[in-house]
Motif scaffolding. Structure first.
Motif, short mmCIF file in Angstrom:
data_model
loop_
_atom_site.label_atom_id
_atom_site.label_comp_id
_atom_site.label_asym_id
_atom_site.label_seq_id
_atom_site.Cartn_x
_atom_site.Cartn_y
_atom_site.Cartn_z
N CYS A 158 0.87 -1.18 0.00
CA CYS A 158 0.00 0.00 0.00
C CYS A 158 0.91 1.23 0.00
CB CYS A 158 -0.94 0.00 1.19
SG CYS A 158 -0.11 -0.02 2.78
N HIS A 159 0.32 2.38 -0.28
CA HIS A 159 1.14 3.60 -0.37
C HIS A 159 1.73 4.02 0.97
CE1 HIS A 159 0.79 4.58 -4.59
NE2 HIS A 159 -0.44 4.11 -4.52
N ASP A 160 0.99 3.89 2.04
CA ASP A 160 1.51 4.27 3.35
C ASP A 160 0.93 3.34 4.41
OD1 ASP A 160 2.63 5.50 5.54
OD2 ASP A 160 1.41 7.32 5.42
N ASP A 161 1.77 2.45 4.90
CA ASP A 161 1.30 1.51 5.92
C ASP A 161 1.47 2.07 7.33
OD1 ASP A 161 4.01 1.30 6.36
OD2 ASP A 161 4.15 -0.82 5.80
N GLY A 162 2.07 3.26 7.44
CA GLY A 162 2.26 3.90 8.73
C GLY A 162 3.41 3.32 9.55
N VAL A 163 4.06 2.29 9.04
CA VAL A 163 5.13 1.62 9.78
C VAL A 163 6.47 1.75 9.07
CG1 VAL A 163 5.91 -0.61 10.69
CG2 VAL A 163 3.47 -0.04 10.71
N SER A 164 6.49 1.51 7.76
CA SER A 164 7.74 1.50 7.00
C SER A 164 8.32 2.90 6.85
CB SER A 164 7.50 0.93 5.60
OG SER A 164 7.09 -0.41 5.70
N LYS A 165 9.64 2.96 6.97
CA LYS A 165 10.35 4.23 6.81
C LYS A 165 10.49 4.55 5.32
CE LYS A 165 13.14 3.49 10.94
NZ LYS A 165 14.47 3.24 11.44
N PRO A 166 10.48 5.84 4.99
CA PRO A 166 10.69 6.23 3.59
C PRO A 166 12.11 5.89 3.14
CG PRO A 166 9.89 8.08 4.92
CD PRO A 166 10.21 6.97 5.86
N VAL A 167 12.25 5.64 1.84
CA VAL A 167 13.58 5.45 1.24
C VAL A 167 13.76 6.48 0.15
CG1 VAL A 167 13.71 2.97 1.75
CG2 VAL A 167 12.76 3.72 -0.43
N GLU A 168 15.00 6.68 -0.25
CA GLU A 168 15.33 7.67 -1.28
C GLU A 168 14.62 7.30 -2.60
OE1 GLU A 168 16.57 10.50 -3.66
OE2 GLU A 168 16.93 10.55 -1.51
N PRO A 169 13.73 8.18 -3.09
CA PRO A 169 12.99 7.87 -4.32
C PRO A 169 13.88 7.59 -5.53
CG PRO A 169 11.95 9.70 -3.19
CD PRO A 169 13.25 9.42 -2.47
N LYS A 170 14.97 8.35 -5.69
CA LYS A 170 15.82 8.14 -6.87
C LYS A 170 16.46 6.76 -6.86
CE LYS A 170 16.66 12.89 -8.05
NZ LYS A 170 17.56 13.88 -8.53
N HIS A 171 16.85 6.28 -5.70
CA HIS A 171 17.43 4.94 -5.57
C HIS A 171 16.38 3.89 -5.98
CE1 HIS A 171 19.85 1.68 -3.86
NE2 HIS A 171 18.74 1.25 -3.27
#
Length: 155
Positions: free
Chosen positions: A96-109
């Motif tokens: 899902c787009h935002d599970d509220g748990v996972s940390k964001p990662v660098e979009p370009k990577h």
């Protein structure tokens, strides 16, 4: 594609590179001669590599693969020692787009990895196309869960 007197030939063009395929050596020679009178060209012989794709041929078959390109992708993303999965997509994982748990990662990577895998999927690995095709939907705000899915699904 060209068909003449029971022979067939296919000419593919990418920028300034041509690949000429034919079921007749005579037809192949005729095409090369015709092209060389109109254009300055260099015959590199039988195809071995093109656009990251390796072409191998024996008496009975022609096969293509991207072993070296995939190794470069794995090296670029520090995954040379990863464990291969027996399946390319786990149907139990729901992203899902935002599970509220996972940390964001660098979009370009994330986007770079997805782009690399999309090329592999379209060129020689249709078996991973469905899994890889779902993942660009998370390009703008990828999380660790999405990155893990890319690594699990497609490598």
């Amino acid at each position: 594609m060209r068909s003449q007197q029971g022979t067939q030939a296919i000419i593919t063009v990418f920028v300034d590179d041509l690949i000429i395929l034919s079921d007749s050596k005579v037809e192949l020679t005729e095409i090369k001669t015709t092209l060389s009178t109109a254009f300055k060209m260099k015959d590199l012989g039988e195809i071995k590599h093109c656009l990251g794709i390796t072409v191998e041929r024996d008496e009975n078959k022609l096969s293509i693969h991207q072993k070296y390109s995939v190794e470069q992708i794995l090296d670029k993303f520090h995954m040379l020692n990863c464990n291969a999965a027996a399946i390319s997509m786990d149907t139990n994982i729901k992203l899902c787009h935002d599970d509220g748990v996972s940390k964001p990662v660098e979009p370009k990577h994330y986007q770079s990895l997805i782009g690399s895998l999309l090329y592999v999927a379209t060129a020689t690995r249709p078996d991973i196309a469905e899994a890889v095709g779902e993942l660009p939907g998370y390009n703008t705000h990828p999380t660790e869960a999405h990155l893990t899915a890319v690594k699990c699904y497609a490598i």
